[in-house]
Design an enzyme around this catalytic site. Structure first.
Site, short mmCIF file in Angstrom:
data_model
loop_
_atom_site.label_atom_id
_atom_site.label_comp_id
_atom_site.label_asym_id
_atom_site.label_seq_id
_atom_site.Cartn_x
_atom_site.Cartn_y
_atom_site.Cartn_z
N ARG A 144 0.85 -1.18 0.00
CA ARG A 144 0.00 0.00 0.00
C ARG A 144 0.89 1.24 0.00
NH1 ARG A 144 -2.38 -3.39 4.03
NH2 ARG A 144 -4.49 -4.11 3.46
N LYS A 175 -2.64 -2.32 7.85
CA LYS A 175 -3.82 -1.83 8.55
C LYS A 175 -3.97 -2.55 9.89
CE LYS A 175 -6.55 -0.37 4.54
NZ LYS A 175 -7.81 -0.53 3.81
N HIS A 230 -1.92 2.61 -6.02
CA HIS A 230 -2.91 1.54 -5.86
C HIS A 230 -3.06 0.73 -7.15
CE1 HIS A 230 -6.15 -0.74 -4.16
NE2 HIS A 230 -6.95 -0.41 -5.15
N ARG A 249 -0.36 -1.80 -7.08
CA ARG A 249 -0.75 -2.89 -6.14
C ARG A 249 -1.77 -3.80 -6.80
NH1 ARG A 249 -1.51 -4.33 -0.57
NH2 ARG A 249 -3.69 -4.58 0.05
N HIS A 254 -4.82 -8.79 3.37
CA HIS A 254 -6.27 -8.69 3.53
C HIS A 254 -6.74 -9.59 4.67
CE1 HIS A 254 -6.94 -7.29 -0.90
NE2 HIS A 254 -6.60 -6.30 -0.11
N TYR A 310 -9.84 -8.87 -7.11
CA TYR A 310 -8.71 -8.99 -8.03
C TYR A 310 -8.83 -10.20 -8.95
CZ TYR A 310 -6.54 -5.47 -5.11
OH TYR A 310 -6.27 -4.30 -4.43
#
Length: 294
Positions: free
Chosen positions: A141, A165, A235, A238, A261, A270
């Site tokens: 990210r 995150k 992004h 990514r 994730h 994706y």
């Protein structure tokens, strides 16, 4: 707000939740509804006002409702209310838009372009190439790459430790091309860096770590220099990392781990492999699809 402190959230998340909860508490005050009186009907009214009157996006409303749900959990723990009034309340999520895509064949046009003739521009390209290679190699990210420090990079083993995150750490492989680009950049970095600066990517003027906005601008600029008409941003790199890796491996779980994730449903955006690719796989692999050799 004491509740937000006790909810064990990060500083930035607390600030965001505070803004979101302010909207909810102002709404309750205007409606003269106490916390013990909140129901699904109240939440539907709140959602309708935020969407139809205040014109916020569906994703912003989802975030606000998440804050309300967490706040209600805390209220239950403090025995202020008997049960979480937002626990089973949800609004329909819109289909998530897919980012754009760049074909795998286009990436070398960006990553392997020649360095500029001017020395300063060539040095900037040395740094920017390392940024681009790392984005595409490891699927980081923007915020993760901007915060990277020297201690997180292990070129000898081809690994980078990333804080993503929720302050969750994951270790991601770094490809050979990215390692080469990083080695070249780190040799140059020592002549730019300010004292005690541990950010990997620094400004040539200040010697301090690059901001996310600066990185975005450099990524876009280098794509333009390569003659790419499509807007290139971190992004998208990514996304290309995930899509190209998934197209080659078919391993959704591995891509989920590499992207960091928490839920595989997030990774599934994706999986939009184009039909032509799927048709080629089918034709080459399925025994009843193969043409007999003459």
């Amino acid at each position: 707000m004491q509740a937000l402190v006790r909810m064990n959230l990060s500083f930035h998340t607390r600030k965001a939740y505070q803004r979101d909860l302010l909207q909810f508490t102002v709404f309750l005050s205007c409606k003269s509804v106490g916390l013990q009186q909140v129901s699904h009907h109240t939440l539907r009214q709140f959602a309708a006002q935020r969407i139809e009157v205040d014109r916020i996006s569906s994703s912003s409303l989802q975030r606000e409702l998440s804050a309300v749900r967490s706040f209600a959990d805390w209220l239950v723990e403090q025995e202020i209310i008997a049960q979480n009034f937002a626990l089973d309340f949800a609004i329909q999520r819109p289909n998530r838009p897919l980012p754009g895509m760049l074909d795998a064949e286009i990436m070398p046009q960006i990553l392997d372009q020649a360095a500029p003739e001017k020395e300063r521009d060539a040095q900037l390209w040395c740094r920017d190439k390392a940024i681009l290679e790392l984005f595409y190699s490891s699927g980081l990210r923007l915020s993760e790459l901007a915060k990277l420090t020297l201690a997180q990079l292990d070129l000898a083993r081809g690994l980078v430790s990333v804080v993503g995150k929720g302050n969750k750490t994951r270790v991601v492989p770094v490809g050979s091309k990215a390692i080469e680009a990083l080695q070249a950049w780190l040799q140059l970095r020592s002549s730019w860096v300010a004292s005690e600066e541990d950010a990997i990517f620094v400004s040539e003027r200040s010697g301090k770590g690059l901001s996310t906005r600066q990185i975005e601008r450099r990524v876009s600029l280098q794509a333009e220099r390569a003659g790419i008409s499509q807007h290139l941003h971190p992004h998208l790199l990514r996304h290309c990392f995930a899509s190209h890796l998934l197209a080659s491996s078919g391993d959704l779980r591995a891509v989920q781990e590499l992207l960091g994730h928490a839920d595989i449903s997030t990774t599934q955006i994706y999986t939009h492999l184009d039909f032509e690719h799927l048709a080629k796989v089918y034709d080459s692999a399925h025994p009843r699809a193969r043409k007999k050799s003459s």
